[in-house]
Enzyme design. Structure first.
Site, PDB file in Angstrom:
ATOM      1  N   GLY A  87       0.524  -1.235   0.074  1.00 27.29           N
ATOM      2  CA  GLY A  87       0.119   0.080   0.002  1.00 27.29           C
ATOM      3  C   GLY A  87       0.904   1.242  -0.296  1.00 27.29           C
ATOM      4  O   GLY A  87       0.279   2.220   0.073  1.00 27.29           O
ATOM      5  N   ALA A  88       1.895   1.117  -0.007  1.00 26.40           N
ATOM      6  CA  ALA A  88       2.960   2.403  -0.127  1.00 26.40           C
ATOM      7  C   ALA A  88       2.725   3.185  -1.117  1.00 26.40           C
ATOM      8  O   ALA A  88       2.664   4.285  -1.013  1.00 26.40           O
ATOM      9  CB  ALA A  88       4.499   1.919   0.269  1.00 26.40           C
ATOM     10  N   GLY A  89       2.675   2.547  -2.421  1.00 22.78           N
ATOM     11  CA  GLY A  89       2.462   3.580  -3.770  1.00 22.78           C
ATOM     12  C   GLY A  89       1.113   4.416  -3.617  1.00 22.78           C
ATOM     13  O   GLY A  89       0.828   5.236  -3.949  1.00 22.78           O
ATOM     14  N   ASP A  90      -0.102   3.606  -3.098  1.00 21.59           N
ATOM     15  CA  ASP A  90      -1.347   3.737  -3.172  1.00 21.59           C
ATOM     16  C   ASP A  90      -1.250   5.058  -1.632  1.00 21.59           C
ATOM     17  O   ASP A  90      -2.071   6.186  -2.143  1.00 21.59           O
ATOM     18  CB  ASP A  90      -2.406   2.842  -2.505  1.00 21.59           C
TER      19      ASP A  90
END
Length: 181
Positions: A87-90
């Site tokens: 979820g880092a990119g999100d």
């Protein structure tokens, strides 16, 4: 403002690209979206962008880069202890969208800080920071002597839909989902 995170990696139609104001691919997604060769240079990337489009490429532990007709600008990532990159990119995309209207520097700084906080916890949605937590993190980093643009982040785009950070900021709802999902 139409922000597109082109995950999963795939070729994108000219019709879709004509609508995009800000694109946030990682390296693989960028190459697929524009059918670029592995040897494409930064200048090649900047020159092939439609004039109306801003491109902020996520680079995980290496930070993020902005491409436009004027060329490339890079921000290193925040250095943090990574627990889970899911979820880092999100989270980066949510932070970028929430703060986009405050200018590129503020948006990237908050996006990087948001993702840096998220990767320090387990599970994507429960790791998403609030706007207050992001602001506090940035202030702490400033006190530690880091200047704007000296950020460290470890993580990758997980491709899941996430709204937590944006909901925490002034009631704005911004969700991100992969193009093919």
């Amino acid at each position: 403002t139409f922000v597109l995170n082109p995950a999963p990696a795939q070729a994108l139609s000219a019709e879709l690209l004509a609508l995009v104001d800000v694109m946030t691919p990682n390296h693989t997604e960028l190459k697929q979206a524009f059918a670029l060769s592995e040897t494409a240079s930064d200048a090649d990337i900047a020159q092939m962008l439609p004039a109306h489009m801003q491109l902020v490429m996520t680079e995980g532990a290496n930070g993020a880069s902005h491409y436009s007709a004027a060329g490339k600008r890079h921000w290193p990532a925040f250095k943090v202890d990574v627990v889970d990159t899911t979820g880092a990119g999100d989270t980066f995309n949510a932070g970028l969208a929430v703060y986009w209207s405050q200018g590129l520097d503020v948006a990237v700084q908050h996006a990087q800080a948001s993702a840096a906080l998220a990767v320090q916890k387990l599970r994507a949605q429960t790791a998403m920071p609030t706007a207050d937590a992001v602001g506090l993190f940035i202030k702490q980093q400033t006190r530690l002597g880091l200047q704007a643009g000296q950020f460290r982040l470890h993580g990758r785009n997980a491709g899941a839909a996430v709204c937590h950070l944006a909901l925490q900021h002034a009631g704005i709802l911004t969700c991100f989902a992969g193009v093919g999902q």
